[in-house]
Design a protein around this motif. Structure first.
Motif, mmCIF file in Angstrom:
data_model
loop_
_atom_site.group_PDB
_atom_site.id
_atom_site.type_symbol
_atom_site.label_atom_id
_atom_site.label_comp_id
_atom_site.label_asym_id
_atom_site.label_seq_id
_atom_site.Cartn_x
_atom_site.Cartn_y
_atom_site.Cartn_z
ATOM 1 N N ALA A 19 41.199 31.589 39.273
ATOM 2 C CA ALA A 19 40.429 31.799 40.497
ATOM 3 C C ALA A 19 39.614 30.570 40.880
ATOM 4 O O ALA A 19 39.577 30.172 42.050
ATOM 5 C CB ALA A 19 39.504 33.004 40.330
ATOM 6 N N LEU A 23 40.044 27.006 44.226
ATOM 7 C CA LEU A 23 38.885 27.088 45.107
ATOM 8 C C LEU A 23 37.986 25.876 44.916
ATOM 9 O O LEU A 23 37.419 25.338 45.867
ATOM 10 C CB LEU A 23 38.114 28.379 44.830
ATOM 11 C CG LEU A 23 36.851 28.621 45.658
ATOM 12 C CD1 LEU A 23 37.181 28.686 47.147
ATOM 13 C CD2 LEU A 23 36.168 29.912 45.211
ATOM 14 N N TRP A 131 40.979 39.790 36.428
ATOM 15 C CA TRP A 131 42.318 39.425 36.889
ATOM 16 C C TRP A 131 42.596 39.950 38.295
ATOM 17 O O TRP A 131 43.345 39.319 39.053
ATOM 18 C CB TRP A 131 43.370 39.901 35.893
ATOM 19 C CG TRP A 131 43.554 38.890 34.801
ATOM 20 C CD1 TRP A 131 42.919 38.865 33.600
ATOM 21 C CD2 TRP A 131 44.388 37.737 34.843
ATOM 22 N NE1 TRP A 131 43.309 37.759 32.873
ATOM 23 C CE2 TRP A 131 44.219 37.058 33.610
ATOM 24 C CE3 TRP A 131 45.269 37.226 35.783
ATOM 25 C CZ2 TRP A 131 44.892 35.874 33.314
ATOM 26 C CZ3 TRP A 131 45.951 36.049 35.494
ATOM 27 C CH2 TRP A 131 45.763 35.382 34.276
ATOM 28 N N GLY A 133 40.249 40.143 40.640
ATOM 29 C CA GLY A 133 39.554 39.166 41.471
ATOM 30 C C GLY A 133 40.283 37.844 41.521
ATOM 31 O O GLY A 133 40.386 37.208 42.585
ATOM 32 N N ALA A 134 40.806 37.397 40.366
ATOM 33 C CA ALA A 134 41.550 36.134 40.323
ATOM 34 C C ALA A 134 42.805 36.209 41.184
ATOM 35 O O ALA A 134 43.143 35.257 41.903
ATOM 36 C CB ALA A 134 41.914 35.801 38.883
ATOM 37 N N VAL A 137 41.755 35.985 44.883
ATOM 38 C CA VAL A 137 41.403 34.618 45.288
ATOM 39 C C VAL A 137 42.642 33.733 45.345
ATOM 40 O O VAL A 137 42.841 32.981 46.315
ATOM 41 C CB VAL A 137 40.355 34.025 44.327
ATOM 42 C CG1 VAL A 137 40.113 32.547 44.627
ATOM 43 C CG2 VAL A 137 39.044 34.796 44.428
ATOM 44 N N ALA A 138 43.497 33.811 44.326
ATOM 45 C CA ALA A 138 44.709 32.990 44.302
ATOM 46 C C ALA A 138 45.628 33.347 45.478
ATOM 47 O O ALA A 138 46.188 32.455 46.132
ATOM 48 C CB ALA A 138 45.445 33.179 42.979
ATOM 49 N N ALA A 175 35.982 34.010 49.154
ATOM 50 C CA ALA A 175 36.628 33.649 47.892
ATOM 51 C C ALA A 175 35.605 33.169 46.869
ATOM 52 O O ALA A 175 35.703 33.493 45.673
ATOM 53 C CB ALA A 175 37.679 32.570 48.135
ATOM 54 N N THR A 179 34.811 34.884 43.229
ATOM 55 C CA THR A 179 34.902 34.073 42.010
ATOM 56 C C THR A 179 33.625 34.152 41.197
ATOM 57 O O THR A 179 33.662 34.258 39.964
ATOM 58 C CB THR A 179 35.210 32.606 42.377
ATOM 59 O OG1 THR A 179 36.439 32.554 43.111
ATOM 60 C CG2 THR A 179 35.332 31.742 41.126
#
Length: 264
Positions: A19, A23, A131, A133-134, A137-138, A175, A179
């Motif tokens: 994540a 960013l 994961w 959240g990651a 964001v990804a 994002a 993170t």
């Protein structure tokens, strides 16, 4: 065989690297280091909000981090210089968060775990949050990559081509808040900015394109997370600071290799 808690900690570190690293490239390109600091420091205020209202920690941290990021974006258009504004808000958010936590009655909080991280205490539920959240964001970075890149390099060009640079800034703000919310358990509020900025800055000398820099940053962030975790396990040191220190060591190595890379 590694103990289960080490496997969970490693997976948590890899999730945060996934994540934070891409960013972090935009944070470096936009020179938003203080922006990341102010947003991450607001996480402690989010912790106090969650504990006071019986919300999940993730929800409280995400709400306050997002509110802080939006406040910074709004106030940065005023007459106060950006670095002064970010410096004031970063320290004010941290101080208010610590005061708010100390005022909570009947609640015992291990502040060290939220200031410096407690990756070794990560649970399966935490891994799901990290994961998820990651992945969010990804996915957002991949989906909006070209638009974000154009808005970063030239807002005027982005507007001329039909884009909306302000919308892209808001997406980066979202994002960043996500993170911060997923990383607080791993490296803590005081060290989140290190995982955002250091891998991206380390990757810069090795990259010829923005995409290569983002990919290298993810790898470097993962190496820092696993290396810091291993060092913490061997030398019995705090894991969050160990991860940040390992990342700083990789950055120092990249600076030392920079003259050789320029000749190649």
């Amino acid at each position: 065989m590694l103990d289960d808690f080490l496997v969970s900690a490693a997976l948590a570190g890899l999730g945060v690297a996934l994540a934070a690293a891409p960013l972090g490239c935009f944070v470096v390109w936009r020179r938003m280091a203080y922006f990341g600091d102010a947003t991450s420091h607001a996480a402690i205020l989010g912790l106090a909000l969650a504990l006071a209202t019986d919300l999940p920690i993730f929800a409280g941290v995400l709400a306050v981090a997002l509110a802080m990021a939006l406040l910074i974006a709004a106030l940065s258009e005023r007459t106060v210089s950006a670095d002064t504004l970010l410096g004031v808000l970063a320290h004010a958010a941290l101080a208010l968060g610590l005061v708010a936590v100390s005022l909570l009655d009947g609640v015992r909080v291990d502040l060290d775990a939220y200031l410096f991280g407690d990756i070794l205490a990560v649970t399966r539920a935490d891994l799901v949050v990290i994961w998820s959240g990651a992945a969010l964001v990804a996915g957002l970075m991949i989906w909006r990559w070209q638009a974000l890149l154009t808005a970063t390099l030239s807002p005027d060009l982005a507007s001329a081509s039909g884009g909306n640079p302000r919308r892209e800034v808001l997406l980066l703000t979202l994002a960043l808040a996500v993170t911060v919310a997923v990383a607080i358990k791993v490296v803590g509020a005081l060290l989140i900015a290190a995982m955002l900025i250091t891998p991206a800055a380390t990757a810069r000398p090795f990259a010829r394109t923005p995409e290569m820099m983002a990919a290298c940053a993810v790898i470097i962030g993962a190496v820092a997370a696993l290396g810091g975790l291993g060092g913490s396990y061997i030398f019995d040191t705090l894991t969050g600071p160990s991860i940040a220190s390992f990342a700083a060591g990789l950055f120092a190595l990249s600076i030392a290799l920079w003259p050789l890379l320029r000749r190649a």
